[in-house]
Enzyme design. Structure first.
Site, PDB file in Angstrom:
ATOM      1  N   ALA A  53       0.618  -2.307   3.841  1.00 41.84           N
ATOM      2  CA  ALA A  53       0.664  -0.941   3.301  1.00 41.84           C
ATOM      3  C   ALA A  53      -0.729  -0.403   3.014  1.00 41.84           C
ATOM      4  O   ALA A  53      -0.997   0.787   3.198  1.00 41.84           O
ATOM      5  CB  ALA A  53       1.508  -0.909   2.023  1.00 41.84           C
ATOM      6  N   GLU A  54      -1.623  -1.265   2.556  1.00 47.81           N
ATOM      7  CA  GLU A  54      -2.957  -0.827   2.156  1.00 47.81           C
ATOM      8  C   GLU A  54      -3.906  -0.608   3.333  1.00 47.81           C
ATOM      9  O   GLU A  54      -4.619   0.385   3.369  1.00 47.81           O
ATOM     10  CB  GLU A  54      -3.571  -1.832   1.182  1.00 47.81           C
ATOM     11  CG  GLU A  54      -2.913  -1.872  -0.179  1.00 47.81           C
ATOM     12  CD  GLU A  54      -3.187  -0.639  -1.030  1.00 47.81           C
ATOM     13  OE1 GLU A  54      -4.079   0.172  -0.681  1.00 47.81           O
ATOM     14  OE2 GLU A  54      -2.513  -0.496  -2.054  1.00 47.81           O
TER      15      GLU A  54
END
Length: 186
Positions: A53-54
């Protein structure tokens, strides 16, 4: 009849294999040994999900706000984490090194989990900050019991938590199917 059933079973197995292989291409499993080493009380599938996600596993990733590396740590947060980890000689440039970034990001997630008692709250705090999550838990319009969030006021954070949860489910499947670890952490 038996031949037909055997063919169907073989086709189902092949579809499952192709499906997982397709997931593995879209959801890479990288740095697993480092993640396992630093996961603490958190199942590695969650840390893989946060990294996806990051930064989508790009160690050189830098956000428009200045978050850095695989787990997108802000410089001030990295300094605080280093202090909490007892690293008195922390060099901010090392945050770009995957081993350092994963160690610090995993430590921080574990610390947030310990502080809030819930992985959902820890994930929300990882994105929005501890102060915001603490304030939300005090707000009866957002938290009915002061321990869980009924809704998350920041759309970005609500979407982030959903994305990390989704990623974690995919990574749990990949790790189980490929025979890679599921330590039974949170």
């Amino acid at each position: 009849m038996k031949r037909w059933l055997a063919t169907v079973v073989i086709l189902l197995i092949l579809f499952a294999i192709v499906g997982v292989l397709g997931l593995s291409m879209r959801f890479p499993v990288r740095y697993l040994e480092i993640i396992e080493e630093h996961a603490g009380d958190i199942d590695p599938s969650w840390i893989l999900a946060v990294i996806m996600a990051e930064s989508s596993f790009r160690p050189e990733a830098e956000s428009h706000r200045g978050a850095q590396g695989l787990m997108q740590l802000m410089p001030a947060t990295a300094e605080d984490i280093a202090r909490r980890m007892g690293k008195t000689d922390f060099d901010p440039e090392t945050i770009w090194i995957p081993e350092v970034n994963i160690a610090m990001g995993s430590f921080y997630l574990n610390w947030l989990l310990e502080r809030f008692g819930s992985l959902d709250l820890a994930i929300a705090a990882y994105n929005a900050g501890m102060g915001n999550v603490s304030r939300w838990l005090q707000d009866p319009e957002v938290s009915s019991d002061g321990q869980t969030l009924t809704n998350i006021p920041f759309n970005e954070t609500a979407n982030y938590v959903r994305r990390v949860r989704f990623n974690q489910q995919i990574y749990a499947i990949i790790l189980r199917f490929t025979g890679r670890l599921n330590r039974g952490g949170v």
